[in-house]
Enzyme design. Sequence first.
Site, short mmCIF file in Angstrom:
data_model
loop_
_atom_site.label_atom_id
_atom_site.label_comp_id
_atom_site.label_asym_id
_atom_site.label_seq_id
_atom_site.Cartn_x
_atom_site.Cartn_y
_atom_site.Cartn_z
N GLU A 149 6.69 4.83 7.39
CA GLU A 149 6.30 6.01 6.63
C GLU A 149 7.13 7.22 7.05
O GLU A 149 7.13 7.63 8.21
CB GLU A 149 4.80 6.27 6.83
CG GLU A 149 3.95 5.22 6.14
CD GLU A 149 2.49 5.28 6.50
OE1 GLU A 149 1.69 4.69 5.76
OE2 GLU A 149 2.14 5.90 7.52
N THR A 182 0.86 -1.19 0.00
CA THR A 182 0.00 0.00 0.00
C THR A 182 0.90 1.24 0.00
O THR A 182 1.31 1.70 -1.05
CB THR A 182 -0.98 0.00 1.18
OG1 THR A 182 -0.27 -0.25 2.41
CG2 THR A 182 -2.05 -1.07 0.99
N ASN A 199 0.04 10.63 6.56
CA ASN A 199 -1.17 10.17 7.24
C ASN A 199 -2.24 11.24 7.37
O ASN A 199 -3.42 10.91 7.57
CB ASN A 199 -0.80 9.59 8.60
CG ASN A 199 -0.16 8.23 8.46
OD1 ASN A 199 -0.83 7.25 8.22
ND2 ASN A 199 1.17 8.19 8.54
N THR A 205 -7.62 11.41 1.48
CA THR A 205 -8.04 12.58 0.73
C THR A 205 -7.05 12.94 -0.38
O THR A 205 -7.32 13.82 -1.16
CB THR A 205 -8.19 13.80 1.66
OG1 THR A 205 -6.95 14.03 2.33
CG2 THR A 205 -9.28 13.56 2.67
N THR A 250 2.47 -8.73 11.95
CA THR A 250 2.63 -7.42 11.34
C THR A 250 1.41 -7.11 10.51
O THR A 250 0.41 -7.79 10.61
CB THR A 250 3.89 -7.38 10.47
OG1 THR A 250 4.02 -6.07 9.95
CG2 THR A 250 3.82 -8.37 9.36
N LYS A 258 4.23 -6.91 3.85
CA LYS A 258 3.99 -5.51 3.56
C LYS A 258 3.72 -4.80 4.88
O LYS A 258 3.24 -5.38 5.85
CB LYS A 258 2.81 -5.33 2.60
CG LYS A 258 1.45 -5.74 3.12
CD LYS A 258 0.70 -4.72 3.92
CE LYS A 258 0.64 -3.41 3.19
NZ LYS A 258 -0.01 -2.37 4.07
#
Length: 413
Positions: free
Chosen positions: A277, A154, A408, A413, A191, A180
């Site tokens: 991230e 993702t 995040n 959006t 995970t 992932k």
Amino acid sequence: MSDWKVIDGGVTAPKGYRASGITAGLKPSGLPDLSLILSEVEAIAAGVFTTSTVRAACVDYCRGRLQAKPSAKAILCNAGQANAATGEQGLADALESAKLLGEALNISPESILLASTGVIGQRIKMEPLRAGIPQLVAEASETGSDAAAKAICTTDLVPKTIALETVFGDRPVRIGGICKGSGMIHPNMATMLAFVTCDAAVSSHLWQEMVSRAADRSFNQITVDGDTSTNDSLIALANGQSRTPAITEMGPEAEKLEAMLTEVCVHLAKAIARDGEGATCLVEVQVSGAADEVSASKIAKTIVGSSLVKAAIFGRDPNWGRIAAAAGRAGVPFQQENLRIQLGDFLMMENGQPKEFDKSAASNYMKAAAGGEYLKGDTVLIQVSVGNGGGFAKAWGCDLSYDYVKINAEYTT
């Protein structure tokens, strides 16, 4: 114990497995989003899943399947929609997914396990999934692991894969894995998603025990942001196609197999933490001197999960006080005068007392890690000792950068 070697092939490196990954149209981005892992024969299956009360339909589905029958031939994973918090219709979609794949493979749906990843609250887009399954099955091959690894991603920046080989007697035994995960990583099981294949023959109860212990020492010891997912799933298959004697109880061969399984899981877990991230480096915390492994694990994961510690590492600030504070609030009693803290080669605290160290050099150590080679020279090492006990554990995480908030804040959006 490390008498194995790294090989290519991921989940299709072990004998008797095929895999595929395609773009079915589940993701708005147009990136690959549907994957399959297939064993030629029914394989012993084990799983470890999220402890969240809010769970994805695939998690409840897999738990039920494995309780009824600890074996499977196929794993189907969709990306784009988590199918979590989607009620009865979400479960109906999961059941239909297994039915459709079963028909395409000419096997029982009871031999199929499921996983999903993506946005919570969104059902699987069934129309493109229905249309994509024939292609997914047609493209399954002994070289399809990389495609499958890409199709489960993702927000991941890189696919994550590993395969190891050892020898039992005169026969090779292999374990491969893909996973992932990049955000919403603070597992209480495994995970985000991890799939492991093995060609050894192992009894079902022993394989489940091995997988659970390996998860505790790998995936359960990583954190990116303190958030546990609704979809966390570790699924492991062992199909016996190496034709080695069956392992039914703990002993030298079982220990060797479990050590290799754990190594696969640790590599994948570290890859997730490094790909956190917005992260710029991997952080490894080693804790020694605790009363037992459980206590050491708790301290290590508390330190690596501290937002203050993570932010300091991103700022290349050798602020060891944040490490000490995190160790102290881990809920594990120890004597403060026994606390020792080291960052890389820099000893910062010993016997509970501050030590003089070169702050500029310590900062440069963290800067160098941010520019280091992936999963090799990109690690900031923190070593903490809390006493003279035999408890030792490692935990892995990453630094906390500005980009984490950006990613995040705009996720849907």
